[in-house]
Design a protein around this motif. Structure first.
Motif, PDB file in Angstrom:
ATOM      1  N   ARG A   1       4.567  -7.404  -6.666  1.00  0.00           N
ATOM      2  CA  ARG A   1       5.711  -8.309  -6.470  1.00  0.00           C
ATOM      3  C   ARG A   1       5.602  -9.522  -7.383  1.00  0.00           C
ATOM      4  NH1 ARG A   1       7.452  -7.487  -0.255  1.00  0.00           N
ATOM      5  NH2 ARG A   1       9.462  -7.661  -1.232  1.00  0.00           N
TER       6      ARG A   1
ATOM      7  N   THR B   1       4.097   1.482  -0.728  1.00  0.00           N
ATOM      8  CA  THR B   1       4.913   1.520  -1.955  1.00  0.00           C
ATOM      9  C   THR B   1       4.082   2.070  -3.109  1.00  0.00           C
ATOM     10  OG1 THR B   1       6.141  -0.406  -1.170  1.00  0.00           O
ATOM     11  CG2 THR B   1       6.283   0.068  -3.524  1.00  0.00           C
TER      12      THR B   1
ATOM     13  N   ARG C   1      12.057  -0.086  -3.806  1.00  0.00           N
ATOM     14  CA  ARG C   1      12.251   0.219  -2.387  1.00  0.00           C
ATOM     15  C   ARG C   1      13.574   0.928  -2.115  1.00  0.00           C
ATOM     16  NH1 ARG C   1      12.167  -5.691  -2.147  1.00  0.00           N
ATOM     17  NH2 ARG C   1      14.308  -6.422  -2.367  1.00  0.00           N
TER      18      ARG C   1
ATOM     19  N   GLN D   1       2.638   3.483  11.865  1.00  0.00           N
ATOM     20  CA  GLN D   1       3.903   3.419  11.119  1.00  0.00           C
ATOM     21  C   GLN D   1       4.305   4.759  10.513  1.00  0.00           C
ATOM     22  OE1 GLN D   1       4.828  -0.006   8.688  1.00  0.00           O
ATOM     23  NE2 GLN D   1       2.841  -0.894   9.138  1.00  0.00           N
TER      24      GLN D   1
ATOM     25  N   LYS E   1       0.840  -1.220   0.000  1.00  0.00           N
ATOM     26  CA  LYS E   1       0.000   0.000   0.000  1.00  0.00           C
ATOM     27  C   LYS E   1       0.864   1.255   0.000  1.00  0.00           C
ATOM     28  CE  LYS E   1      -1.985  -1.457   3.749  1.00  0.00           C
ATOM     29  NZ  LYS E   1      -1.469  -2.827   3.749  1.00  0.00           N
TER      30      LYS E   1
HETATM   31  N1  LIG Z   1       7.046  -4.394  -6.045  1.00  0.00           N
HETATM   32  C1  LIG Z   1       7.907  -4.447  -5.030  1.00  0.00           C
HETATM   33  N2  LIG Z   1       9.203  -4.741  -5.238  1.00  0.00           N
HETATM   34  C2  LIG Z   1      10.069  -4.806  -4.205  1.00  0.00           C
HETATM   35  N3  LIG Z   1       9.740  -4.582  -2.922  1.00  0.00           N
HETATM   36  C3  LIG Z   1       8.476  -4.271  -2.650  1.00  0.00           C
HETATM   37  C4  LIG Z   1       7.483  -4.182  -3.675  1.00  0.00           C
HETATM   38  N4  LIG Z   1       6.302  -3.858  -3.089  1.00  0.00           N
HETATM   39  C5  LIG Z   1       6.539  -3.747  -1.782  1.00  0.00           C
HETATM   40  N5  LIG Z   1       7.833  -4.003  -1.501  1.00  0.00           N
HETATM   41  C6  LIG Z   1       8.460  -4.032  -0.164  1.00  0.00           C
HETATM   42  O1  LIG Z   1       7.634  -4.842   0.671  1.00  0.00           O
HETATM   43  C7  LIG Z   1       7.537  -4.304   1.975  1.00  0.00           C
HETATM   44  C8  LIG Z   1       6.071  -4.007   2.295  1.00  0.00           C
HETATM   45  O2  LIG Z   1       5.626  -3.007   1.392  1.00  0.00           O
HETATM   46  P1  LIG Z   1       4.762  -1.775   1.911  1.00  0.00           P
HETATM   47  O3  LIG Z   1       5.337  -1.194   3.155  1.00  0.00           O
HETATM   48  O4  LIG Z   1       4.532  -0.887   0.767  1.00  0.00           O
HETATM   49  O5  LIG Z   1       3.422  -2.555   2.275  1.00  0.00           O
HETATM   50  P2  LIG Z   1       2.164  -2.013   3.100  1.00  0.00           P
HETATM   51  O6  LIG Z   1       0.989  -2.691   2.518  1.00  0.00           O
HETATM   52  O7  LIG Z   1       2.158  -0.545   3.112  1.00  0.00           O
HETATM   53  O8  LIG Z   1       2.484  -2.574   4.548  1.00  0.00           O
HETATM   54  P3  LIG Z   1       1.722  -2.174   5.912  1.00  0.00           P
HETATM   55  O9  LIG Z   1       0.419  -2.909   5.890  1.00  0.00           O
HETATM   56  O10 LIG Z   1       2.648  -2.687   6.983  1.00  0.00           O
HETATM   57  O11 LIG Z   1       1.553  -0.692   5.925  1.00  0.00           O
HETATM   58  C9  LIG Z   1       8.402  -3.066   1.983  1.00  0.00           C
HETATM   59  O12 LIG Z   1       9.685  -3.434   2.437  1.00  0.00           O
HETATM   60  C10 LIG Z   1       8.500  -2.675   0.498  1.00  0.00           C
HETATM   61  O13 LIG Z   1       9.681  -1.986   0.203  1.00  0.00           O
END
Ligand SMILES: Nc1ncnc2c1ncn2[C@@H]1O[C@H](COP(=O)(O)OP(=O)(O)OP(=O)(O)O)[C@@H](O)[C@H]1O
Ligand SMILES: [Mg+2]
Length: 317
Positions: free
Chosen positions: A197, A31, A235, A56, A29
């Motif tokens: 991913r 990212t 990232r 966070q 989310k």
């Molecule tokens: N497409 C991608 N390629 C490489 N790394 C990624 C990718 N998408 C996300 N990540 C990595 O995965 C991890 C989780 O991503 P992110 O923080 O964006 O998720 P989130 O859904 O916001 O998590 P949360 O629910 O904890 O807020 C981070 O370390 C991010 O850098």
């Protein structure tokens, strides 16, 4: 939510609201919020970000990092206006929620007229603020890791038949948010699921996953946005507050070795943005074009035959 949607300040807003949401943690989310924000800035749009992840606050840190890094290195980049919704500890949970809720409403009404887009990052768990955000979204972007584990957030799927047994709590919340949105201002919530991913390997599991996701899209009424691959570049520059959608070459951060893969990553994000069918206006396109021309002019070889002006020395020393 009803209270929020009854609030007339939300009805006549002008900014297009993009919410990045998924009840599951770690699906991308933040990212996606960051990539969309920088992609829209690059298009010349005025962007505000709202960070609803009170614990966070990764999006807020990202924006702070961007400001600090560009100031330190004298780089002229556009910035989003960020509104963190801070956690408050009142005597009761209800009082804390009321305060946060009020803050979000005030924040929205303060910025909705001054920005083309408001990108809202939400936490990876259910909560009143998160539901409110979903009900004011014009576009809901749900990143989903390419696995059955993540699919669970949308529906329970029978392991043998791959039939959808039961819709999940999150899918029901989105359906409710859609209804509220429609009854409040006849607005439509465009729900876009983004596979995140994605790996290049192919497998039977992946094919099954695609089939189930397709069935779900018909049942739940979402469409697919351009997916994002697993990439280090997505990232890598968080601490600098940059993404692949910024002019990394001008920042001295794009190496010859990575030029092609960065271009592929950029294309992937651009395809995602296009797939969202966002209202990008012509004024913004002109602003972006003017900036590109200016950048090219600065980087172009001088007519007296001198070497091209190397922005990395000036901007990012
Ligand atoms: N497409 C991608 N390629 C490489 N790394 C990624 C990718 N998408 C996300 N990540 C990595 O995965 C991890 C989780 O991503 P992110 O923080 O964006 O998720 P989130 O859904 O916001 O998590 P949360 O629910 O904890 O807020 C981070 O370390 C991010 O850098
Ligand atoms: Mg996050």
């Amino acid at each position: 939510m009803g209270q929020a949607m009854g609030d007339s300040r939300l009805k006549d807003r002008t900014a297009h609201v993009i919410v990045c949401g998924n009840e599951k943690g770690g699906t991308g989310k933040t990212t996606t919020s960051i990539l969309l924000t920088t992609a829209l800035l690059h298009k010349g749009m005025r962007v505000a970000t709202v960070d609803l992840d009170v614990r966070q606050q990764s999006l807020s840190r990202y924006v702070q990092n961007r400001r600090r890094w560009t100031d330190q290195h004298g780089v002229a980049l556009d910035h989003p206006h960020n509104v963190p919704i801070n956690a408050v500890q009142c005597d009761s949970r209800q009082a804390s929620y009321d305060r946060e809720f009020g803050t979000l409403l005030r924040a929205m009404s303060a910025i909705e007229r001054d920005y083309d887009f408001i990108v809202i990052d939400t936490p990876g768990h259910d909560g009143a603020l998160m539901r409110l955000a979903h009900s004011i979204a014009d576009t809901l972007v749900t990143p989903l890791n390419d696995s059955f584990l993540d699919l669970d957030v949308l529906a329970r799927v029978d392991a043998e038949s791959l039939k959808i047994d039961q819709l999940s709590h999150y899918a029901s919340s989105v359906r409710d948010a859609r209804r509220e949105r429609r009854s409040a201002d006849k607005g439509l919530l465009d729900w876009v699921v983004v596979r995140n991913r994605i790996s290049s390997s192919s497998s039977r599991n992946k094919e099954n996953f695609s089939e189930v996701l397709h069935d779900l899209s018909l049942q739940l009424g979402f469409r697919f946005g351009g997916g994002l691959s697993e990439r280090v570049i997505f990232r890598e520059h968080f601490a600098r507050g940059l993404t692949v959608m910024d002019d990394l070459a001008a920042c001295g951060l794009e190496t010859a070795k990575h030029r092609t893969s960065d271009a592929t990553a950029r294309l992937e994000v651009a395809t995602l943005v296009d797939s969202l069918r966002l209202p990008v206006d012509s004024a913004a396109r002109e602003r972006a074009q003017a900036r590109r021309e200016w950048m090219e002019q600065v980087r172009a070889p001088h007519s007296n035959g001198n070497q091209a002006l190397d922005l990395t020395d000036i901007a990012c020393a």
